[in-house]
Motif scaffolding. Structure first.
Motif, PDB file in Angstrom:
ATOM      1  N   PRO A  81       0.815  -1.219   0.000  1.00 28.55           N
ATOM      2  CA  PRO A  81       0.000   0.000   0.000  1.00 28.55           C
ATOM      3  C   PRO A  81       0.847   1.266   0.000  1.00 28.55           C
ATOM      4  N   LEU A  84       2.308   2.020  -3.351  1.00 30.22           N
ATOM      5  CA  LEU A  84       1.338   2.417  -4.375  1.00 30.22           C
ATOM      6  C   LEU A  84       0.735   3.798  -4.115  1.00 30.22           C
ATOM      7  N   THR A  85       0.913   4.277  -2.888  1.00 26.06           N
ATOM      8  CA  THR A  85       0.407   5.618  -2.567  1.00 26.06           C
ATOM      9  C   THR A  85       1.104   6.650  -3.446  1.00 26.06           C
ATOM     10  N   GLY A  86       0.327   7.533  -3.983  1.00 27.74           N
ATOM     11  CA  GLY A  86       0.920   8.585  -4.787  1.00 27.74           C
ATOM     12  C   GLY A  86       1.209   8.167  -6.210  1.00 27.74           C
ATOM     13  N   ASP A  89      -4.265   7.702 -10.158  1.00 26.45           N
ATOM     14  CA  ASP A  89      -5.251   6.855 -10.850  1.00 26.45           C
ATOM     15  C   ASP A  89      -5.850   5.765  -9.966  1.00 26.45           C
ATOM     16  N   LEU A  90      -5.355   5.603  -8.748  1.00 25.13           N
ATOM     17  CA  LEU A  90      -5.886   4.554  -7.875  1.00 25.13           C
ATOM     18  C   LEU A  90      -6.819   5.157  -6.839  1.00 25.13           C
ATOM     19  N   GLU A  91      -8.017   4.612  -6.796  1.00 27.00           N
ATOM     20  CA  GLU A  91      -9.037   5.171  -5.917  1.00 27.00           C
ATOM     21  C   GLU A  91      -9.090   4.428  -4.593  1.00 27.00           C
ATOM     22  N   ALA A  92      -8.734   3.138  -4.598  1.00 27.05           N
ATOM     23  CA  ALA A  92      -8.818   2.357  -3.372  1.00 27.05           C
ATOM     24  C   ALA A  92      -7.800   1.226  -3.380  1.00 27.05           C
ATOM     25  N   CYS A  93      -7.443   0.800  -2.177  1.00 26.35           N
ATOM     26  CA  CYS A  93      -6.529  -0.325  -1.989  1.00 26.35           C
ATOM     27  C   CYS A  93      -7.024  -1.144  -0.804  1.00 26.35           C
ATOM     28  N   HIS A  94      -7.479  -2.361  -1.093  1.00 31.12           N
ATOM     29  CA  HIS A  94      -7.990  -3.251  -0.053  1.00 31.12           C
ATOM     30  C   HIS A  94      -7.052  -4.441   0.110  1.00 31.12           C
TER      31      HIS A  94
ATOM     32  N   SER B 136      -8.403  -5.425   5.504  1.00 31.24           N
ATOM     33  CA  SER B 136      -8.207  -4.036   5.915  1.00 31.24           C
ATOM     34  C   SER B 136      -8.197  -3.181   4.659  1.00 31.24           C
ATOM     35  N   PRO B 138      -6.254   0.049   3.451  1.00 35.82           N
ATOM     36  CA  PRO B 138      -5.262   1.119   3.613  1.00 35.82           C
ATOM     37  C   PRO B 138      -5.782   2.468   3.126  1.00 35.82           C
ATOM     38  N   TRP B 139      -6.427   2.495   1.968  1.00 35.40           N
ATOM     39  CA  TRP B 139      -7.121   3.712   1.555  1.00 35.40           C
ATOM     40  C   TRP B 139      -8.244   3.378   0.599  1.00 35.40           C
ATOM     41  N   GLU B 140      -9.192   4.287   0.541  1.00 37.74           N
ATOM     42  CA  GLU B 140     -10.428   4.051  -0.197  1.00 37.74           C
ATOM     43  C   GLU B 140     -11.099   5.375  -0.491  1.00 37.74           C
ATOM     44  N   ARG B 142     -10.368   7.603  -2.428  1.00 36.64           N
ATOM     45  CA  ARG B 142      -9.474   8.714  -2.679  1.00 36.64           C
ATOM     46  C   ARG B 142      -9.872   9.373  -3.995  1.00 36.64           C
ATOM     47  N   VAL B 144      -9.725  10.664  -7.443  1.00 41.14           N
ATOM     48  CA  VAL B 144      -8.766  10.654  -8.546  1.00 41.14           C
ATOM     49  C   VAL B 144      -8.833  12.017  -9.220  1.00 41.14           C
TER      50      VAL B 144
END
Lengths: 150, 150
Positions: A81, A84-86, A89-94, B136, B138-140, B142, B144
């Motif tokens: 995670p 991949l931050t920053g 184009d990515l809205e979510a990471c589960h 979990s 980490p982010w969601e 967000r 774009v």
DNA sequence: AATGAAAGGGGTCATTG
DNA sequence: CAATGACCCCTTTCATT
């Protein structure tokens, strides 16, 4: 969680710009009582913020995809995670329990942009990817009503 | 899409309750100019609404899952989204290109609730399901950023 | 399409119950 | 914890450019 709070949350989930005066009318409270409750919900982190819901087609981001991610080196520390931050184009990471480790949600402008994004994801996090392209979205972001107690 | 509009959209994506006055200060426009632009973005459907972002744990819905759906009868007319509307607990329904036909996103209170939901999904739409539980996030959600033109 | 002003209403806070 | 009242700022509209 009191019933009044749940009512307020439900109203603000549907219209995040509703005025405190209207919230008061809807709940039978005074403006300042509602305001106080909303402030406390925000402070407690129950309400995390407010967002405009934007049409992605109109913004030139008509292509949505889910990207399932598997680390190539299972021995490496798992900081996918963070890596991949920053990336954009990515809205979510589960983080998920399944064959793969993570599911990402991406919004891009074109297949070419998706190709670029996948290359960046693989390079940044040392992972393999499996991508599912969204054809259409009958509904999305529908507020799930807060649990009611009998 | 003008640059000012994109600026406004970006600001409202981050803080959906920002005042027109503050939007004006941030963009260098007068209050009424911003107001006019926002109204037009809403009318054109670029801004589809405003929502409070709520912490699901605090609401008693700590369990998120992705449910991949495959129709059991490929000959039947495909009205899966309609059949699932109003089932509750479902936040999104995407038609996808992949092994399965749809991906659903669910928010429930417990494994038992998920079990119930899966039974209801299968019964309502005559489908088989494959479920991926979220461990979990980490982010969601967000935002774009809108596409920038060079 | 943006500005500025004017009128009305809502947000905010201190006070009180 | 809710209500009240007062003050100030924001929203909303309109005439003007």
């Amino acid at each position: 969680m009191e019933d009044l709070d749940r009512q307020i949350i439900e109203l603000l989930s549907v219209d995040g710009r509703m005025s405190y005066t209207d919230l008061g009318r809807a709940t039978g409270l005074s403006t300042s009582a509602v305001h106080q409750r909303v402030r406390r919900l925000e402070e407690r982190g129950v309400i995390r913020g407010y967002r405009a819901i934007v049409d992605h087609d109109a913004l030139g981001l008509p292509l949505t995809a889910f990207i399932s991610v598997s680390p190539l080196d299972p021995a490496a520390p798992d900081d996918v995670p963070e890596r991949l931050t920053g990336l954009g184009d990515l809205e979510a990471c589960h983080s998920v329990a399944g064959v793969e480790s993570y599911i990402l949600k991406a919004r891009v402008g074109s297949p070419g942009d998706l190709e670029d994004l996948l290359a960046r994801v693989r390079a940044a996090a040392n992972v393999s990817t499996r991508t599912t392209v969204v054809l259409s979205t009958p509904w999305e972001g529908r507020p799930v009503p807060p649990e009611r107690r009998g």
